[in-house]
Enzyme design. Structure first.
Site, PDB file in Angstrom:
ATOM      1  N   ASP A  35       0.778  -1.375  -0.144  1.00 32.02           N
ATOM      2  CA  ASP A  35      -0.196   0.167   0.196  1.00 32.02           C
ATOM      3  C   ASP A  35       1.240   1.016   0.028  1.00 32.02           C
ATOM      4  OD1 ASP A  35      -1.768  -1.024  -0.001  1.00 32.02           O
ATOM      5  OD2 ASP A  35      -2.640  -0.931   1.981  1.00 32.02           O
ATOM      6  N   LYS A  57      -3.655   3.934  -2.117  1.00 31.33           N
ATOM      7  CA  LYS A  57      -4.537   4.128  -2.412  1.00 31.33           C
ATOM      8  C   LYS A  57      -4.203   5.983  -2.140  1.00 31.33           C
ATOM      9  CE  LYS A  57      -7.868   0.723  -1.370  1.00 31.33           C
ATOM     10  NZ  LYS A  57      -6.882  -0.258  -1.537  1.00 31.33           N
ATOM     11  N   MET A 172      -7.846   9.834   9.700  1.00 35.15           N
ATOM     12  CA  MET A 172      -7.294  10.412   8.076  1.00 35.15           C
ATOM     13  C   MET A 172      -8.781  11.007   7.623  1.00 35.15           C
ATOM     14  SD  MET A 172      -5.271   9.153   5.406  1.00 35.15           S
ATOM     15  CE  MET A 172      -4.122   7.456   5.482  1.00 35.15           C
TER      16      MET A 172
END
Length: 477
Positions: A35, A57, A172
């Protein structure tokens, strides 16, 4: 034959925070799906030839969607491969490990889940804030700051959070800060409750922004503060003033591009990281062992001087002696090393050697031992130990690391390393030539400094002596 998949937590960023079991999985992997938030430096511990697949991502831009990742894990597992799914933080904390494990179980593929240190705990600690404390907070919650709805705003039990939890870590949550603050205040959290935003936690480029529930959203907007970040809410944030240890390290804030010429793990890079810096090593090399040159080994006793050009050449040469059953005592020559690392490698074999940078002054019978990057003079015998070449599979990874880091220091341990960066980095468009003008340039040794200056580059810091200790000291001054 079915393979096995390891769903591994990479930790929050500092590569020293990965678990032993996680590192073992990386070292034996044949395929790694990684990731964006897994530190790419961890991939350097993978075996040569390991297939590396980026599944990163970014907000509003997914490289691979989750169903495609699940399908890839199944495909590689059914091929009989040892597969690592490397995920930032802990795979069980907002890491979708349940979906991936379910896909593997459905196809009968063996798997293990390897926990990692989650950023909601690690980032605050690196900012000087424990998430629990007997005087400031005995309860702690981790919360996703967005959900799958169109608005992306999580439907939480705000009343319970606001009145029942002392310290809250939102993952986030930058884009939803106004929504988070509004709901916590609305449901009973005081407006003056301390809040801290921690971006790139545990990296040397860690950034923080402090405020209160009343003003943190405006502060973040003014500062253009962005993810990846943890939002920590609670009175416990006030401990940062006394306990802020990581940002006090002498090289904190240094984002260093370290020119690399060797294939072994860099002790210099490790020490720089220990002192608080981020380090990108460039380029990554791969090495193929050269065939044994028996003609040279047969006349080894005839050489009066032997020059080893790298620590790897020392290792390879003496392995060849053992393989060919040649007694090391037949090597009666005076030994030289082209670097302090080469000298150290010889010392570890119980042999004394002298440091030399040039071979032009040798007058007696000389043997040079090194890889294909060396160019001995005419009439000099050369023992090729290995063929070294840039690992092209790591160039996209280097690109991503350079994009996300704000390199402010270029570090050259040798004159050769200058040529390497220009050829493999600048000429290939991976490293901007403008970086030589905007970043501070540091180097080891007068010869390296002269090489840079001859090319028209400024040199800001030169180590007083060609040692790792003095180079790090020069960076701290």
């Amino acid at each position: 034959m079915t393979g096995k998949v390891f769903l591994v937590g990479a930790g929050p960023g500092d590569i020293g925070l990965i678990t032993v079991k996680g590192m073992e999985a990386i070292r034996q992997a044949e395929v790694i799906l990684y990731d964006r938030l897994a530190n790419p430096k961890l991939l350097e511990f993978a075996p040569a030839g390991c297939e590396l697949i980026y599944c990163g991502k970014l907000p509003y831009r997914h490289i691979l969607r989750q169903d495609a990742i699940n399908a890839l894990l199944v495909e590689k597992g059914l091929e009989g491969k040892a597969v690592v799914r490397l995920k930032g933080g802990d795979p069980g904390v907002f890491g979708r490990v349940g979906e991936e494990a379910a896909a593997l179980a459905e196809h009968g593929i063996p798997y293990e889940i390897v926990p990692g240190i989650t950023s909601g705990i690690a980032a605050p600690l690196y900012a000087g804030i424990p998430v629990t404390h007997r005087e400031f907070g005995e309860s702690f919650a981790v919360i996703t700051a967005h959900d799958k709805s169109q608005e992306g705003q999580p439907k939480l039990n705000w009343a319970s959070l606001a009145t029942g939890i002392d310290t809250i870590a939102f993952y986030m949550g930058i884009s939803n800060l106004p929504y988070i603050a509004e709901n916590l205040i609305k449901h009973g959290k005081p407006t003056d409750t301390p809040v801290i935003l921690i971006r790139w936690g545990t990296f040397g480029r860690q950034e923080t922004l402090e405020g209160t529930l009343e003003n943190i959203a405006d502060k973040a907007k003014t500062a253009n503060f962005a993810n990846p970040a943890i939002t920590l809410v609670g009175k416990i944030v006030s401990l940062r003033e006394k306990l802020n240890w990581f940002e006090q390290k002498p090289l904190f804030g240094r984002q260093i591009l370290l020119a690399r010429t060797g294939t072994k793990e860099s002790g210099l890079a490790k020490e720089l990281i220990n002192q608080g810096a981020d380090v990108i090593e460039f380029p990554r090399w791969k090495r193929t062992k050269a065939p044994v040159n028996r003609d040279i080994l047969r006349k080894l006793s005839a050489y009066k001087q032997v020059l080893f050009t790298s620590p790897e050449s020392v290792t390879d040469f003496f392995e060849d002696l053992i393989r060919e059953r040649i007694d090391v005592r037949s090597l009666s020559a005076t030994l030289y090393g082209k670097s302090t690392k080469s000298i150290k490698a010889l010392n570890e074999k119980g042999l004394l050697a002298q440091l030399v940078e040039e071979e032009a002054n040798f007058e007696e019978s000389l043997l040079v031992v090194g890889d294909n990057s060396q160019k001995p003079g005419d009439g000099v015998d050369f023992y090729l130990t290995s063929v070294k070449e840039v690992d092209k599979s790591f160039l996209p990874i280097a690109n991503r690391m350079l994009e996300e880091a704000g390199v402010n220091t270029l570090l050259f341990p040798s004159a050769e390393s200058v040529q390497v960066v220009l050829k493999e980095g600048v000429s290939e468009g991976i490293i901007s030539k403008e970086l030589f003008e905007t970043a501070e340039i540091a180097c080891l040794g007068k010869k390296t400094a002269a090489t840079l200056q001859d090319m028209g580059f400024k040199v800001d810091r030169v180590a007083a002596t060609p040692t790792r200790k003095d180079l790090i000291k020069a960076l701290m001054e």
